[in-house]
Scaffold this active site. Structure first.
Site, PDB file in Angstrom:
ATOM      1  N   HIS A  20       0.865  -1.187   0.000  1.00 58.02           N
ATOM      2  CA  HIS A  20       0.000   0.000   0.000  1.00 58.02           C
ATOM      3  C   HIS A  20       0.898   1.232   0.000  1.00 58.02           C
ATOM      4  CE1 HIS A  20      -3.894   2.031   1.693  1.00 58.02           C
ATOM      5  NE2 HIS A  20      -3.162   2.902   1.005  1.00 58.02           N
ATOM      6  N   HIS A  22       1.436   4.767  -2.481  1.00 54.82           N
ATOM      7  CA  HIS A  22       1.091   5.601  -3.641  1.00 54.82           C
ATOM      8  C   HIS A  22       2.379   6.253  -4.118  1.00 54.82           C
ATOM      9  CE1 HIS A  22      -3.293   5.417  -2.728  1.00 54.82           C
ATOM     10  NE2 HIS A  22      -2.825   5.208  -1.504  1.00 54.82           N
ATOM     11  N   HIS A 200      -9.459   0.746  -1.839  1.00 56.18           N
ATOM     12  CA  HIS A 200      -9.456   1.402  -0.538  1.00 56.18           C
ATOM     13  C   HIS A 200     -10.897   1.357  -0.003  1.00 56.18           C
ATOM     14  CE1 HIS A 200      -5.610   3.061  -1.730  1.00 56.18           C
ATOM     15  NE2 HIS A 200      -5.534   3.883  -0.704  1.00 56.18           N
ATOM     16  N   GLU A 203     -11.441   3.234   5.464  1.00 52.74           N
ATOM     17  CA  GLU A 203     -10.445   4.139   6.052  1.00 52.74           C
ATOM     18  C   GLU A 203     -11.244   5.209   6.807  1.00 52.74           C
ATOM     19  OE1 GLU A 203      -8.269   6.493   3.168  1.00 52.74           O
ATOM     20  OE2 GLU A 203      -6.737   7.113   4.615  1.00 52.74           O
ATOM     21  N   ASP A 281       1.704   3.982   2.764  1.00 54.16           N
ATOM     22  CA  ASP A 281       0.695   4.834   2.131  1.00 54.16           C
ATOM     23  C   ASP A 281       1.320   5.985   1.331  1.00 54.16           C
ATOM     24  OD1 ASP A 281      -1.915   5.343   1.413  1.00 54.16           O
ATOM     25  OD2 ASP A 281      -2.574   6.108   3.348  1.00 54.16           O
ATOM     26  N   ASP A 282       1.604   7.090   2.006  1.00 54.10           N
ATOM     27  CA  ASP A 282       2.201   8.277   1.363  1.00 54.10           C
ATOM     28  C   ASP A 282       3.349   8.763   2.241  1.00 54.10           C
ATOM     29  OD1 ASP A 282       0.059   8.815  -0.826  1.00 54.10           O
ATOM     30  OD2 ASP A 282      -1.083   8.559   1.012  1.00 54.10           O
TER      31      ASP A 282
HETATM   32  N1  HPA Z   1      -6.688   7.229   0.917  1.00 51.71           N
HETATM   33  C1  HPA Z   1      -7.330   7.561  -0.197  1.00 51.71           C
HETATM   34  N2  HPA Z   1      -6.711   8.063  -1.249  1.00 51.71           N
HETATM   35  C2  HPA Z   1      -5.401   8.238  -1.212  1.00 51.71           C
HETATM   36  C3  HPA Z   1      -4.692   7.917  -0.082  1.00 51.71           C
HETATM   37  C4  HPA Z   1      -5.373   7.374   1.030  1.00 51.71           C
HETATM   38  O1  HPA Z   1      -4.814   7.028   2.095  1.00 51.71           O
HETATM   39  N3  HPA Z   1      -3.408   8.217  -0.347  1.00 51.71           N
HETATM   40  C5  HPA Z   1      -3.354   8.694  -1.610  1.00 51.71           C
HETATM   41  N4  HPA Z   1      -4.572   8.714  -2.138  1.00 51.71           N
HETATM   42 ZN    ZN Z   2      -3.784   4.706   0.251  1.00 52.23          ZN
END
Ligand code: HPA
Ligand code: ZN
Length: 346
Positions: A20, A22, A200, A203, A281-282
């Site tokens: 996971h 991006h 996704h 969340e 994630d990011d």
């Molecule tokens: N959630 C949804 N979209 C996203 C995320 C995330 O954590 N990171 C980058 N785009």
């Molecule tokens: Zn994500």
């Protein structure tokens, strides 16, 4: 009890898959400035420190606004190469052996960047990364859920000539108000074309979105999914079918899904028998790459050596590698665990 130095080494050395991530979320401020200069794109920040100071988020949308703005410096194929190469060099030092990487083509094609520049730049770096670091990888093309289902279908068509480079489709961006069912048709087409499916869900969105991702989109993994605990029947289904959750603890704290890491439900998810993985994630926005997520979560929740090994094994079990490759990677985890110098972690 482990010293923090032991835990850092253990978290970094542990062979793992990142599932996971991006790629646009790996854009560090230094590279953002370099690309802005190279491409003549103005930035609303005076310095790298100024950028980092702006990274305080109240929820997913407040992050996405800044994340999409940062993407404006990415214009040429070489920019996507440099972005991906920078990630791979960091991933090596975090113990990543295999990465299944999200990319958001619509964020770029809507600004006039050709789909081909995006996918070719990323792909070329992944190819070089495998040759140089022996990191294997796959690409997952995400549809932006705040855009229309028709726009997603157009993106799927653009991807077809590059199908051999793309493993799966995914769904990201603003979750609440954009349920998975909106993308039923494009997911059907994508699966018919031979793409695997992930999404996704759970969340910020409710457990109902996780059900839809499973039943309507036929997602093979749920990205995040932490809100599943609000529905016991859903937890039962995820456990029964061993559907992986790609959990991102530092992201969840930065986007205020949990108030702090000690309040994160990762340990509860593990204890309930879910196939949980830990991911970043990011990372350029959330303050840590994948081993940092392992380390900080272990420290906050008191996870021991066995739980960290379980998370590492889970990452390969949940990945889309071949069975032969999976056995090889799981063997690497066992060899790592057997090293006498690493027995000090409790
Ligand atoms: N959630 C949804 N979209 C996203 C995320 C995330 O954590 N990171 C980058 N785009
Ligand atoms: Zn994500």
């Amino acid at each position: 009890m482990a010293t923090s130095g032991d835990l850092v080494d253990f978290a970094r050395g542990l062979p793992k898959a990142e599932l996971h991530l991006h790629i646009e979320g790996t854009l560090e401020p230094e590279l953002m400035f370099e690309l802005a200069r190279r491409n003549g794109v103005p930035l609303p920040y005076a310095s790298v420190d100024d950028v980092r100071r702006a990274y305080i988020f109240s929820d997913l949308q407040s992050f996405l606004d800044i994340y999409y703005a940062g993407c404006r410096v990415l214009l040429k194929e070489q920019d996507f190469y440099d972005l991906t190469w920078a990630y791979l060099t960091r991933a090596v030092s975090q113990g990543v052996r295999h990465a299944e990487i999200f990319f958001d083509p619509q964020t770029h094609t809507d600004r006039g960047v050709p789909f081909e520049s995006v996918v070719t730049g990323i792909r070329r770096a992944l190819h070089d990364g495998e040759a140089r670091f022996r990191i294997t990888s796959g690409l997952i093309m995400c549809f932006l859920r705040h855009l229309s289902a028709d726009a997603a279908t157009r993106t799927l068509h653009e991807a077809l000539p590059f199908k051999k480079w793309i493993l799966a489709v995914g769904l990201d961006s603003s979750e609440v108000g954009h349920p998975p069912a909106k993308f039923e048709d494009v997911y059907n087409r994508a699966r018919e074309a031979g793409f695997l499916a992930v999404a996704h869900a759970g969340e910020e969105g409710p457990p109902a979105y996780v059900w839809e991702a499973l039943d309507i989109l036929k997602a093979r993994r749920i990205d995040h999914g932490v809100r599943c605990v609000e529905d016991d029947r859903l937890v039962g289904r995820l456990v029964e079918e061993q559907i992986p959750l790609t959990v991102c603890p530092l992201s969840n704290v930065k986007l205020r899904v949990f108030p702090n890491l000690r309040a994160h439900n990762l340990k509860q998810l593990l204890d309930r028998g879910l196939l949980v993985t830990v991911n970043s994630d990011d990372p350029a926005y959330f303050g840590g790459y994948v081993a940092d997520n392992f380390r900080d979560t272990a420290a906050a929740l008191g996870l021991g050596r066995e739980q960290l090994l379980t998370l590492a094994r889970n990452s390969f079990v949940a990945s889309f590698v071949s069975e032969e490759q999976r056995r090889a990677y799981l063997g690497d985890v066992e060899r790592f665990a057997a090293q006498p110098s690493l027995k000090t972690i409790s």
